[in-house]
Design an enzyme around this catalytic site. Structure first.
Site, PDB file in Angstrom:
ATOM      1  N   GLY A   9      -6.141 -13.787 -12.503  1.00 52.15           N
ATOM      2  CA  GLY A   9      -6.508 -13.230 -11.200  1.00 52.15           C
ATOM      3  C   GLY A   9      -7.513 -12.131 -11.464  1.00 52.15           C
ATOM      4  CB  SER A  16      -0.891  -4.872 -16.967  1.00 53.27           C
ATOM      5  OG  SER A  16      -2.164  -5.182 -17.482  1.00 53.27           O
ATOM      6  CD  GLU A  87      -6.482  -5.863 -20.209  1.00 55.63           C
ATOM      7  OE1 GLU A  87      -7.443  -6.570 -19.832  1.00 55.63           O
ATOM      8  OE2 GLU A  87      -5.983  -4.980 -19.502  1.00 55.63           O
ATOM      9  CB  ALA A  88      -5.332 -13.364 -22.793  1.00 56.84           C
ATOM     10  CB  VAL A 172     -12.633  -0.789 -21.909  1.00 56.27           C
ATOM     11  CG1 VAL A 172     -11.281  -0.285 -21.430  1.00 56.27           C
ATOM     12  CG2 VAL A 172     -12.474  -1.910 -22.930  1.00 56.27           C
ATOM     13  N   GLY A 173     -12.894  -0.488 -18.520  1.00 60.84           N
ATOM     14  CA  GLY A 173     -12.998   0.453 -17.403  1.00 60.84           C
ATOM     15  C   GLY A 173     -11.997   0.130 -16.320  1.00 60.84           C
TER      16      GLY A 173
HETATM   17  N1  LIG Z   1       0.940   3.257  -5.546  1.00 63.87           N
HETATM   18  C1  LIG Z   1       1.104   1.924  -5.554  1.00 63.87           C
HETATM   19  N2  LIG Z   1       2.058   1.357  -4.818  1.00 63.87           N
HETATM   20  C2  LIG Z   1       2.232   0.017  -4.801  1.00 63.87           C
HETATM   21  N3  LIG Z   1       1.493  -0.829  -5.521  1.00 63.87           N
HETATM   22  C3  LIG Z   1       0.524  -0.307  -6.263  1.00 63.87           C
HETATM   23  C4  LIG Z   1       0.268   1.084  -6.333  1.00 63.87           C
HETATM   24  N4  LIG Z   1      -0.776   1.294  -7.165  1.00 63.87           N
HETATM   25  C5  LIG Z   1      -1.144   0.069  -7.606  1.00 63.87           C
HETATM   26  N5  LIG Z   1      -0.378  -0.889  -7.056  1.00 63.87           N
HETATM   27  C6  LIG Z   1      -0.451  -2.333  -7.292  1.00 63.87           C
HETATM   28  O1  LIG Z   1      -0.383  -2.536  -8.692  1.00 63.87           O
HETATM   29  C7  LIG Z   1      -1.076  -3.722  -9.009  1.00 63.87           C
HETATM   30  C8  LIG Z   1      -2.059  -3.465 -10.147  1.00 63.87           C
HETATM   31  O2  LIG Z   1      -1.333  -3.596 -11.270  1.00 63.87           O
HETATM   32  P1  LIG Z   1      -1.928  -3.897 -12.708  1.00 63.87           P
HETATM   33  O3  LIG Z   1      -0.790  -4.529 -13.424  1.00 63.87           O
HETATM   34  O4  LIG Z   1      -2.501  -2.653 -13.251  1.00 63.87           O
HETATM   35  O5  LIG Z   1      -3.094  -4.970 -12.405  1.00 63.87           O
HETATM   36  P2  LIG Z   1      -4.003  -5.818 -13.401  1.00 63.87           P
HETATM   37  O6  LIG Z   1      -3.342  -5.834 -14.743  1.00 63.87           O
HETATM   38  O7  LIG Z   1      -4.093  -7.176 -12.767  1.00 63.87           O
HETATM   39  O8  LIG Z   1      -5.343  -5.145 -13.419  1.00 63.87           O
HETATM   40  C9  LIG Z   1      -1.808  -4.183  -7.777  1.00 63.87           C
HETATM   41  O9  LIG Z   1      -1.068  -5.256  -7.198  1.00 63.87           O
HETATM   42  C10 LIG Z   1      -1.776  -2.969  -6.898  1.00 63.87           C
HETATM   43  O10 LIG Z   1      -1.797  -3.328  -5.551  1.00 63.87           O
HETATM   44  C1  LIG Z   2     -15.133  -7.671 -15.006  1.00 63.96           C
HETATM   45  C2  LIG Z   2     -15.106  -7.086 -16.376  1.00 63.96           C
HETATM   46  C3  LIG Z   2     -14.026  -6.348 -16.806  1.00 63.96           C
HETATM   47  N1  LIG Z   2     -14.017  -5.806 -18.032  1.00 63.96           N
HETATM   48  C4  LIG Z   2     -12.866  -5.007 -18.479  1.00 63.96           C
HETATM   49  C5  LIG Z   2     -12.482  -3.876 -17.576  1.00 63.96           C
HETATM   50  C6  LIG Z   2     -11.004  -3.681 -17.885  1.00 63.96           C
HETATM   51  O1  LIG Z   2     -10.923  -2.827 -19.024  1.00 63.96           O
HETATM   52  C7  LIG Z   2     -10.544  -5.096 -18.248  1.00 63.96           C
HETATM   53  C8  LIG Z   2      -9.770  -5.762 -17.135  1.00 63.96           C
HETATM   54  O2  LIG Z   2      -8.518  -5.139 -17.017  1.00 63.96           O
HETATM   55  P1  LIG Z   2      -7.496  -5.372 -15.794  1.00 63.96           P
HETATM   56  O3  LIG Z   2      -6.179  -5.009 -16.402  1.00 63.96           O
HETATM   57  O4  LIG Z   2      -7.568  -6.812 -15.371  1.00 63.96           O
HETATM   58  O5  LIG Z   2      -7.908  -4.456 -14.695  1.00 63.96           O
HETATM   59  O6  LIG Z   2     -11.725  -5.840 -18.503  1.00 63.96           O
HETATM   60  C9  LIG Z   2     -15.079  -6.012 -18.898  1.00 63.96           C
HETATM   61  O7  LIG Z   2     -15.062  -5.557 -20.053  1.00 63.96           O
HETATM   62  N2  LIG Z   2     -16.151  -6.749 -18.495  1.00 63.96           N
HETATM   63  C10 LIG Z   2     -16.211  -7.279 -17.255  1.00 63.96           C
HETATM   64  O8  LIG Z   2     -17.230  -7.928 -16.913  1.00 63.96           O
END
Ligand SMILES: Nc1ncnc2c1ncn2[C@@H]1O[C@H](COP(=O)(O)OP(=O)(O)O)[C@@H](O)[C@H]1O
Ligand SMILES: Cc1cn([C@H]2C[C@H](O)[C@@H](COP(=O)(O)O)O2)c(=O)[nH]c1=O
Length: 216
Positions: A9, A16, A87-88, A172-173
């Site tokens: 997604g 995560s 982060e695969a 990374v960001g």
């Molecule tokens: N304060 C909060 N309350 C409820 N849900 C939250 C909050 N902050 C972030 N989220 C939810 O946490 C999820 C992001 O989680 P994360 O595991 O870091 O995402 P990903 O690994 O896909 O980047 C999202 O579904 C976001 O809507």
């Molecule tokens: C789109 C995009 C993302 N990244 C990096 C930014 C984050 O460090 C990770 C994604 O982490 P998340 O847990 O899914 O939020 O990927 C990148 O390096 N390059 C890109 O184009």
């Protein structure tokens, strides 16, 4: 039957969080796993979710060999029932091949999590190989919305609020505000038009020009 599952997604859809929940559930049922990540925002050897969960993880460098690692663990009497990979997208294609071999030849479940595509909509090598090899690809049900309210599907990289289309694939960001380079999840139409929230606010203002009804 053991499985290789790829949970994917856009950024900020809960990958995560789900990875840590999955590990928690397995652990509480007596299974022993290994949790891996690569280049998490918080640094090496850690998984962080935006919901506040954090856990130690084994860092996957480009030359890490999953097959050799697991064989080494098993032949020295350690137990490995499953593997979680966050982060695969950053993994090498050969590392995903090693994960598939672990599923098939050692009958261990592998649960991988990552974004599919980069800021230019191009597949990451690790994600491409996971789509090619996984038994199942699961898209997380909840995700961020584009500023227009549509489902956010495409990751944009922004500099000072404006979308960029050139640069290194890996930077990374995060999606939060406040940094010069950050990410914003958009619907495809707005990703195609490079219409970020900042640009939309500037160009789609409800009151763009001063209006004097006397001179109209
Ligand atoms: N304060 C909060 N309350 C409820 N849900 C939250 C909050 N902050 C972030 N989220 C939810 O946490 C999820 C992001 O989680 P994360 O595991 O870091 O995402 P990903 O690994 O896909 O980047 C999202 O579904 C976001 O809507
Ligand atoms: C789109 C995009 C993302 N990244 C990096 C930014 C984050 O460090 C990770 C994604 O982490 P998340 O847990 O899914 O939020 O990927 C990148 O390096 N390059 C890109 O184009």
């Amino acid at each position: 039957m053991a499985e290789l599952v790829f949970h994917t997604g856009p950024m900020d859809c809960g990958k995560s969080t789900l990875a840590l929940q999955l590990d928690y559930i397995q652990t509480t049922h007596g299974r022993i796993g290994r949790v891996f990540t690569s280049q998490d925002r918080a640094g090496n050897g850690v998984i962080t979710s935006r919901l506040g969960l954090t856990a130690a993880a084994l860092e996957v460098a480009a030359d890490f060999d999953f097959w050799r690692y697991v064989i080494g663990e098993l032949t020295t009497g350690k137990r490995v029932d499953y593997i979680v990979c966050d982060e695969a997208q950053f993994y090498q294609a050969e590392q995903v091949d090693q994960l598939a071999r672990i599923v098939d030849e050692l009958q261990l479940d592998v649960y991988a999590f990552g974004i599919l595509a980069d800021f230019r909509t191009r597949l990451f090598a690790g994600s491409q190989r996971l789509v090619e090899l996984a038994d199942r690809v699961e898209t997380l049900p909840l995700g961020p919305l584009c500023w227009c309210g549509a489902r956010g599907t495409h990751n944009a990289r922004t500099v000072d609020g404006l979308m960029v289309t050139e640069g290194s694939q890996v930077v990374v960001g995060d999606t939060g505000s406040g940094r010069e380079v950050r990410y914003e999840v958009l619907c495809r139409a707005h990703h195609r038009r490079r219409m970020t929230a900042t640009r939309a606010k500037a160009t789609l203002s409800p009151d763009p020009l001063p209006f004097d009804p006397e001179n109209f």
